[in-house]
Design an enzyme around this catalytic site. Structure first.
Site, short mmCIF file in Angstrom:
data_model
loop_
_atom_site.label_atom_id
_atom_site.label_comp_id
_atom_site.label_asym_id
_atom_site.label_seq_id
_atom_site.Cartn_x
_atom_site.Cartn_y
_atom_site.Cartn_z
N ASP A 121 -21.43 9.73 -3.63
CA ASP A 121 -22.26 9.66 -4.85
C ASP A 121 -22.13 8.31 -5.53
OD1 ASP A 121 -22.76 12.26 -4.39
OD2 ASP A 121 -21.46 13.04 -5.97
N GLU A 169 -27.38 18.45 -3.49
CA GLU A 169 -26.15 18.70 -4.25
C GLU A 169 -26.45 19.73 -5.34
OE1 GLU A 169 -23.78 15.50 -5.73
OE2 GLU A 169 -23.55 14.58 -3.75
N HIS A 223 -9.68 3.55 -6.83
CA HIS A 223 -10.39 4.67 -7.45
C HIS A 223 -9.73 6.01 -7.18
CE1 HIS A 223 -13.16 1.82 -8.88
NE2 HIS A 223 -14.00 2.73 -9.32
P1 FAD Z 1 -8.07 3.57 -3.11
O1 FAD Z 1 -8.04 4.53 -4.23
O2 FAD Z 1 -7.70 2.18 -3.44
O3 FAD Z 1 -7.14 4.09 -1.91
C1 FAD Z 1 -7.14 5.45 -1.55
C2 FAD Z 1 -6.11 5.73 -0.45
O4 FAD Z 1 -6.55 5.15 0.76
C3 FAD Z 1 -4.73 5.15 -0.72
O5 FAD Z 1 -3.77 5.97 -0.13
C4 FAD Z 1 -4.81 3.82 -0.03
O6 FAD Z 1 -3.51 3.34 0.33
C5 FAD Z 1 -5.66 4.15 1.18
N1 FAD Z 1 -6.47 3.03 1.61
C6 FAD Z 1 -7.29 2.26 0.87
N2 FAD Z 1 -7.89 1.35 1.66
C7 FAD Z 1 -7.43 1.57 2.91
C8 FAD Z 1 -7.68 0.96 4.16
N3 FAD Z 1 -8.52 -0.07 4.29
N4 FAD Z 1 -7.03 1.44 5.25
C9 FAD Z 1 -6.18 2.48 5.15
N5 FAD Z 1 -5.90 3.08 3.99
C10 FAD Z 1 -6.53 2.64 2.88
N6 FAD Z 1 -15.17 10.57 -2.94
C11 FAD Z 1 -16.08 11.17 -2.16
O7 FAD Z 1 -15.75 11.62 -1.05
N7 FAD Z 1 -17.38 11.29 -2.56
C12 FAD Z 1 -17.81 10.80 -3.75
O8 FAD Z 1 -18.98 10.94 -4.07
C13 FAD Z 1 -16.87 10.15 -4.60
N8 FAD Z 1 -17.25 9.62 -5.76
C14 FAD Z 1 -16.33 9.01 -6.56
C15 FAD Z 1 -16.73 8.49 -7.80
C16 FAD Z 1 -15.82 7.87 -8.63
C17 FAD Z 1 -16.27 7.33 -9.96
C18 FAD Z 1 -14.46 7.79 -8.24
C19 FAD Z 1 -13.44 7.18 -9.14
C20 FAD Z 1 -14.04 8.31 -7.01
C21 FAD Z 1 -14.97 8.93 -6.16
N9 FAD Z 1 -14.60 9.46 -4.93
C22 FAD Z 1 -15.53 10.07 -4.14
C23 FAD Z 1 -13.20 9.42 -4.50
C24 FAD Z 1 -12.94 8.26 -3.54
O9 FAD Z 1 -13.39 8.61 -2.25
C25 FAD Z 1 -11.46 7.98 -3.48
O10 FAD Z 1 -11.05 7.50 -4.72
C26 FAD Z 1 -11.09 7.06 -2.36
O11 FAD Z 1 -9.70 6.90 -2.45
C27 FAD Z 1 -11.78 5.72 -2.32
O12 FAD Z 1 -11.42 4.87 -3.34
P2 FAD Z 1 -10.94 3.39 -3.07
O13 FAD Z 1 -11.76 2.75 -2.05
O14 FAD Z 1 -10.82 2.75 -4.40
O15 FAD Z 1 -9.49 3.64 -2.42
#
Ligand code: FAD
Length: 500
Positions: free
Chosen positions: A142, A255, A79
């Protein structure tokens, strides 16, 4: 792409030695690793690996560590917006497969409980598991289809942050696989350097395979309220008075949403009511109102057995202090779970509109309260006045609830605003191209720079190390030192473009 012989040997070792459930053999699965929610950046990895055991993951990282040039990216749920979880020519790990489903409850002193969960678990699954025990994480984002390790590597902010801090302030212990392939349990007391480094550490110091999340008793229901303001100063004063009020004298979630002062179904008034049987009476908006309206979004938690009259009395006494436009308040009683899953329902609507798979450009800024009025004028009322086809959020939080020992960097001010420009791809008049969205973001960042605002970008992906150094400021020395300690060959999370 040419693969070095050393790399090839490592890959063969991986396949021979480790129980890899999937190795991106099907092109659809493999393609996932070159995609993220942003849909703007795409780079191909060497392999996308689904591994079930964290021991095997540690072995893979160790093999990458001794290779010539292999990098490893943990992919949560993809994400990110800008390729942060990708690895060009490297190994991408599907974190959702690692130790999946292994949840446990840890009882600490007194009545404190933690959920012990895999780093690749979705917050939605963590919530459901906790609710089954009558408990809930205290601090929630969120949207819950994000992974525990993904948000802990950033911060994880939302409407509970003003009270409990971000998700990174609500963790007792982590298990991390460092860039040398060592599996380390860390906490405030044990291996603290790695613990605080990994929290907000953008995946630079290790892969989070387990986390202990602080819980609280779960409410059953929430009173969900939206209050419309035309005056930005009144909106911010009310929001700040609520976030600084003691627990018990305020709401549980706070918020703010910015909408266009117009009847556009996705960007204007129609997006405010909480229920289809509620209507927005636009005659109540004074003629003097500007191009944008501000909507305070708050909730009050309660139990099923609480009397509705008592909830009404508490809500009324809190609302009485606020200066929203009379008649433009919307209330609904929903279950706590439905409230926390509200963006999932928005996701379904966006998917139906074909918007979820469009490119998404997002800009998140932490901005001091002293600069927020000027920002409103220059950004919301000017650059973004036609709306963004998504959610424009602005709400205050308290710096003291963020742990300064983590890798996360913040503005200096005690009260700062989380500003989120979340383009979801929903219809918008004169829909801008991706290029136009990028130039809007650059314009907004320029406003912050030119006016010397006290701000930090959140979830941003800088292109050069010089820019990262500026971003981290005084914390850069510590960040770089931790990198040398835990990932000296810079193999982890290459998509962040911090170290090569
Ligand atoms: P990824 O996008 O897959 O990874 C993000 C980063 O973290 C990369 O660098 C990856 O290598 C690293 N990573 C992933 N997993 C691990 C792990 N286990 N250990 C170490 N590194 C790791 N953020 C907020 O703070 N608040 C919100 O309300 C919010 N709402 C969102 C709503 C939507 C629809 C979207 C798309 C994003 C939102 N986000 C929000 C952003 C979100 O926090 C980031 O996208 C975050 O990266 C988490 O997504 P993910 O788990 O898919 O991680």
């Amino acid at each position: 792409m040419a693969i070095r012989v050393g790399t090839l040997i490592v890959i063969m070792c991986i396949i021979a030695a480790i129980d890899v459930q999937g190795i991106g053999a099907s092109s659809t699965y493999y393609d996932l690793a070159a995609k993220d929610f942003g849909g703007i950046v795409s780079v191909r990895p060497l392999a996308f690996l689904a591994i079930s055991k964290s021991d095997d993951l540690a072995r893979i990282v160790r093999l990458a560590y001794i290779s010539d040039d292999l990098t490893v990216a943990a992919r949560g749920n993809g994400h990110s917006i800008n390729g942060q979880a990708m690895a060009e020519g490297g190994l991408v790990i599907d974190m959702r497969s690692v130790e999946s489903g292994h949840f446990g409850l840890v009882k600490a002193n007194g009545s404190t409980y933690y959920a012990d969960v895999p780093g690749g678990a979705l917050w939605e699954d963590v919530l459901d598991w906790c609710l089954a025990q009558g408990l809930s994480p205290r601090s929630n984002t969120d949207y819950l289809r994000l992974t525990v390790g993904g948000t802990l590597s950033n911060a994880g902010v939302g409407g509970h942050t003003f009270r409990f801090g971000p998700q990174t302030s609500n963790v007792a212990e982590l298990e991390v696989i460092t860039g040398k392939g060592q599996r380390v349990v860390c906490s405030e007391k044990e291996n603290a350097e790695l613990f605080f480094g990994a929290l907000g550490g953008l995946g630079q110091f290790g892969i989070i395979t387990r986390a202990q999340i602080l819980l609280q008793p779960a409410p059953d229901m929430v009173r969900w309220i939206r209050l419309v303001y035309t005056d930005f100063d009144e909106f911010t004063q009310d929001a700040e008075s609520l976030v600084t009020a003691p627990e018990g004298q305020s709401f549980d979630y706070i918020e703010g949403i910015v909408v266009v002062n117009g009847d556009d179904p996705f960007n204007g008034w129609p997006s405010v009511p909480l229920h289809p049987n509620q209507t927005f009476n636009s005659d109540l908006i004074p003629q003097s109102a500007g191009p944008m309206l501000y909507c305070l979004e708050v909730t009050l938690h309660y139990k099923k057995y609480d009397s509705r009259t008592a909830i009404d009395v508490t809500v009324d006494s809190l609302l009485r202090q606020l200066r929203y436009v009379e008649g433009l308040d919307f209330q609904a009683d929903v279950s706590y779970r439905d409230f926390l899953l509200r963006v999932k329902w928005e996701e379904q609507a966006a998917r139906a509109e074909g918007a979820w798979d469009k490119p998404h450009r997002w800009l998140n800024i932490f901005l001091s309260r002293t600069d927020i009025a000027e920002f409103d004028h220059a950004a919301f009322k000017t650059i973004l006045k036609d709306g963004i086809g998504g959610r424009l959020l602005v709400y205050p939080v308290l710096r003291r609830n963020f742990d300064n020992r983590t890798s996360l960097v913040l503005p200096e001010a005690e009260i700062f605003y989380i500003v989120s420009i979340l383009r979801l791809g929903l219809p918008i008049p004169n829909e801008p191209s991706v290029g136009r969205m990028i130039s809007q973001d650059k314009e907004i960042i320029k406003v912050c720079e030119d006016n010397a605002f006290d701000y930090k970008l959140y979830l941003w992906n800088f292109e050069t190390q010089e820019e990262w150094k500026r971003h981290f400021g005084k914390k850069w020395g510590m960040f770089a030192r931790r990198k040398m300690m835990f990932d000296p060959k810079a193999i982890l999370s290459p998509g962040q473009n911090i170290f090569t």
